[in-house]
Design a protein around this motif. Structure first.
Motif, short mmCIF file in Angstrom:
data_model
loop_
_atom_site.label_atom_id
_atom_site.label_comp_id
_atom_site.label_asym_id
_atom_site.label_seq_id
_atom_site.Cartn_x
_atom_site.Cartn_y
_atom_site.Cartn_z
N TYR A 143 -1.83 23.55 30.88
CA TYR A 143 -0.74 22.78 30.28
C TYR A 143 -0.46 23.25 28.85
O TYR A 143 0.71 23.46 28.47
CB TYR A 143 -1.10 21.29 30.26
CG TYR A 143 -1.26 20.66 31.62
CD1 TYR A 143 -0.54 21.12 32.72
CD2 TYR A 143 -2.14 19.60 31.81
CE1 TYR A 143 -0.69 20.52 33.97
CE2 TYR A 143 -2.30 19.00 33.06
CZ TYR A 143 -1.58 19.47 34.13
OH TYR A 143 -1.73 18.89 35.37
N LEU A 144 -1.51 23.40 28.06
CA LEU A 144 -1.34 23.82 26.67
C LEU A 144 -0.74 25.23 26.58
O LEU A 144 0.14 25.49 25.74
CB LEU A 144 -2.67 23.77 25.93
CG LEU A 144 -3.22 22.37 25.59
CD1 LEU A 144 -4.60 22.48 24.96
CD2 LEU A 144 -2.26 21.62 24.67
N ALA A 145 -1.21 26.14 27.41
CA ALA A 145 -0.69 27.51 27.38
C ALA A 145 0.79 27.54 27.73
O ALA A 145 1.57 28.29 27.14
CB ALA A 145 -1.49 28.39 28.35
N TYR A 146 1.19 26.71 28.67
CA TYR A 146 2.60 26.67 29.06
C TYR A 146 3.46 26.05 27.96
O TYR A 146 4.50 26.61 27.59
CB TYR A 146 2.75 25.86 30.35
CG TYR A 146 4.18 25.52 30.69
CD1 TYR A 146 5.02 26.45 31.30
CD2 TYR A 146 4.70 24.26 30.40
CE1 TYR A 146 6.34 26.13 31.60
CE2 TYR A 146 6.01 23.93 30.71
CZ TYR A 146 6.83 24.87 31.31
OH TYR A 146 8.13 24.56 31.60
N LEU A 147 3.04 24.91 27.43
CA LEU A 147 3.84 24.20 26.43
C LEU A 147 3.96 24.98 25.13
O LEU A 147 5.01 24.94 24.46
CB LEU A 147 3.25 22.82 26.16
CG LEU A 147 3.33 21.82 27.32
CD1 LEU A 147 2.54 20.55 26.98
CD2 LEU A 147 4.78 21.47 27.64
N ASN A 148 2.91 25.71 24.75
CA ASN A 148 2.92 26.42 23.47
C ASN A 148 3.49 27.83 23.56
O ASN A 148 3.99 28.36 22.56
CB ASN A 148 1.51 26.47 22.88
CG ASN A 148 1.02 25.10 22.46
OD1 ASN A 148 1.81 24.20 22.20
ND2 ASN A 148 -0.31 24.93 22.40
N ASP A 149 3.43 28.47 24.73
CA ASP A 149 3.87 29.86 24.85
C ASP A 149 4.71 30.13 26.11
O ASP A 149 5.81 30.68 26.02
CB ASP A 149 2.66 30.82 24.85
CG ASP A 149 1.88 30.76 23.54
OD1 ASP A 149 2.49 31.03 22.48
OD2 ASP A 149 0.68 30.46 23.58
N GLY A 150 4.18 29.77 27.25
CA GLY A 150 4.85 30.10 28.51
C GLY A 150 6.25 29.54 28.63
O GLY A 150 7.15 30.19 29.17
#
Length: 243
Positions: A143-150
């Motif tokens: 979730y964090l990887a998607y919201l911040n970068d992906g």
């Protein structure tokens, strides 16, 4: 024993007691839903805030940690998590410790999942595919990887695939005057008697008509009558003289 700390006091303690050191860095700008360049929103990893042993920490340290997590959740505008922390702060110290050990992780995961789902509104094909993949993994790290970068990487692909708008041709100005144009009247030559350049020839005067003509005719008639009377009087005198 229940603690009666006001929410303001807890937030003040959260900032007075330093959390885990973080490396300051500047995020590059990203694109929003309308393909406009904006500042990226970076979601905090609240696990970095847990720098104490929840089993051996004092009651005050536990409450300060809860206040720090609450402040981070509010800053990220997360759903679910702020309400769950506030409810835990109303309980006993043992209930708060238990919540920080396991309950906060579950509430945080739910909050992040809801935030990912919200990005699907009016999403392009790339954003939708990336979000569905993350929802399938169902982990906090995903979730964090998607919201911040992906999310921003997928938006760039969607915005790049949109057709470039064709500029609208500007209308050519028309030479025809508009209906609101005021017409300027054409000046006319005065026809007053005696004016130079009139219609009466080189003399410049117009024919006499109307009242002036009647006056002249009356005078002529009088003169004719007087002439006729003079003629008769003269003839009679001549006749008498001959006799």
């Amino acid at each position: 024993m229940r603690w009666k700390f006001p929410a303001g006091a807890l937030l003040a303690l959260a900032f007075l007691i330093p959390a885990a050191p973080a490396v300051a860095h500047i995020e590059s700008p990203g694109l929003n839903e309308a393909c406009q360049t904006v500042e990226r929103k970076v979601y905090k990893d609240i696990r970095e805030l847990v720098t104490i042993d929840l089993d051996t920490a004092t009651d005050q340290e536990v409450r300060v940690l809860a206040a720090q997590i609450l402040a981070a959740a509010n800053a990220d505008s997360l759903p679910v998590l702020p309400g769950a922390i506030q409810d835990a702060l109303k309980g006993t110290e043992d209930e708060l410790r238990a919540f920080l050990k396991t309950g906060v992780q579950n509430a945080w995961s739910t909050a992040l999942r809801i935030t990912v789902v919200r990005t699907l509104t009016d999403a392009g094909a790339n954003v939708e595919a990336a979000a569905q993949k993350v929802l399938g993994e169902a982990t906090v790290d995903a979730y964090l990887a998607y919201l911040n970068d992906g999310l921003y990487a997928a938006r760039e692909l969607d915005c790049a695939s949109q057709p470039t708008p064709t500029p609208t041709a500007q209308p050519t100005p028309s030479a025809t005057p508009s209906a609101t144009t005021t017409a300027v009247p054409t000046p006319t030559v005065s026809g007053s008697p005696g004016a130079p350049g009139g219609d009466g020839g080189e003399g410049g005067g117009l024919p006499v008509t109307g009242a002036d003509t009647a006056t002249v005719a009356g005078i002529g008639s009088v003169l004719l009558l007087l002439g006729g009377a003079g003629y008769l009087i003269g003839r009679r005198r001549r006749s008498r003289f001959v006799a």
